[in-house]
Write an enzyme that holds these catalytic residues in place. Structure first.
Site: not given
Ligand code: CP
Length: 306
Positions: A51-52, A80, A101, A129
């Site tokens: 999603r993100t 590396k 991320r 998040h």
């Molecule tokens: N909700 C969420 O962060 O989903 P993903 O890990 O698929 O990005």
């Protein structure tokens, strides 16, 4: 350079303004279709995501911009030995904004300190998040019309669930919010969130291990996955993973206007039969995430140009 690392980096007024822009994008998508022409988003994903990452990429394309990046650490020079700080400096030479991320808490902050372009935290370990929280806030706003005076249940892995930590931080700034924290003993909300957010702001909350006992009081139920990737011990994960499963029987104890949310991915926490119940909001939540990320990219690029 300003970015978004923790949801409380933005004031309530700024978040309200992002919600207004996201609602306007939903109503008038064409108005925004060239706003980021000539701009590049870099998606640096050192951890898996559906999603993100894809909603960030869809958001940038729908704003008329372009996307570069990687979807796993193994295809970057981190294998590396390149540091997050150096990666941020390098990507600043190629792109206009970064969404990152990373499995380590604090990594997005390190990237922001070293980049010369805005950095958005797309999840840093078990910490925060914030863009999931933006999706969550738009969902609650569109379902409830306001954030005030809601009883919000958070259920599942409250220890490692970074979406829960960010959502509590965001909602704590509205009035009349009451939190109901539902988790096994081992996965209770970390004391730093309890002390720094709930106790510091005198916010009412209760802790319980029983979803059935409290579901009838809730306006919002935020289910979460037990986070296998954060456990040190597989046995503990297997013992705790199915602690809470929302099914139609439990949902029959809830209010008619309950909003059931989940940041997804779901494993077993919500029975598939619940998907057809009008109270299930989690797929709308996915869509709203794209609109909030569009609003966020616009805001940070506008600020960077000033
Ligand atoms: N909700 C969420 O962060 O989903 P993903 O890990 O698929 O990005």
């Amino acid at each position: 350079m300003r970015g978004l690392i923790d949801i409380t980096d933005f004031s309530v007024e700024e978040i309200d303004s992002l919600i207004d822009v996201a609602n306007d994008i939903i109503d008038n998508p064409k108005k925004y279709s060239e706003k980021c022409k000539g701009k590049k988003l870099a998606t640096l994903f050192f951890e898996p995501s559906t999603r993100t990452r894809l909603s960030f990429e869809a958001a940038m394309y729908e704003l008329g911009g372009n996307v570069i990046g990687f979807s796993e650490a193994s295809s970057s020079s981190s294998t590396k030995g390149e540091s997050v700080a150096d990666t941020a400096k390098v990507i600043s030479c190629y792109a206009d904004i970064i969404a990152m991320r990373h499995p380590k808490e604090g990594s997005a902050y390190v990237a922001m300190k070293n980049a010369t372009i805005p950095v958005i935290n797309a999840g840093d370990g078990g910490h925060c998040h914030p863009t999931q929280t933006l999706a969550d806030l738009l969902t609650i706003y569109r379902e409830k019309g306001s954030f005030d005076n809601l009883t919000v249940g958070l259920c599942g892995d409250l220890k490692f669930g970074r979406t829960v930590h960010s959502l509590i931080g965001a909602l704590s700034r509205y009035s009349g919010i009451k939190f109901v924290l539902i988790s096994p003993e081992e996965l209770k909300l970390p004391s730093y969130v309890k002390n720094d957010v709930l106790k510091k702001n005198n916010l009412p909350y209760i802790q319980t291990t029983s979803l059935e006992d409290v579901i009838g009081e809730l306006d919002v139920l935020y289910m979460t996955r037990v986070q296998r990737e954060r456990f040190f011990n597989e046995e503990d994960y297997l013992r705790l993973k199915d602690s809470y499963i929302l099914d139609l029987k439990k949902l029959s104890l809830a209010k008619d206007n309950l909003s059931v949310m989940h940041p997804l991915p779901r494993v077993n926490e919500i029975s598939v039969a619940v998907d057809n119940d009008p109270r299930a909001c989690y797929f709308k939540q996915v869509l709203y995430g794209k609109y909030m990320r569009m609003a966020l990219i616009l805001k940070l690029l506008e600020e960077a140009e000033k």
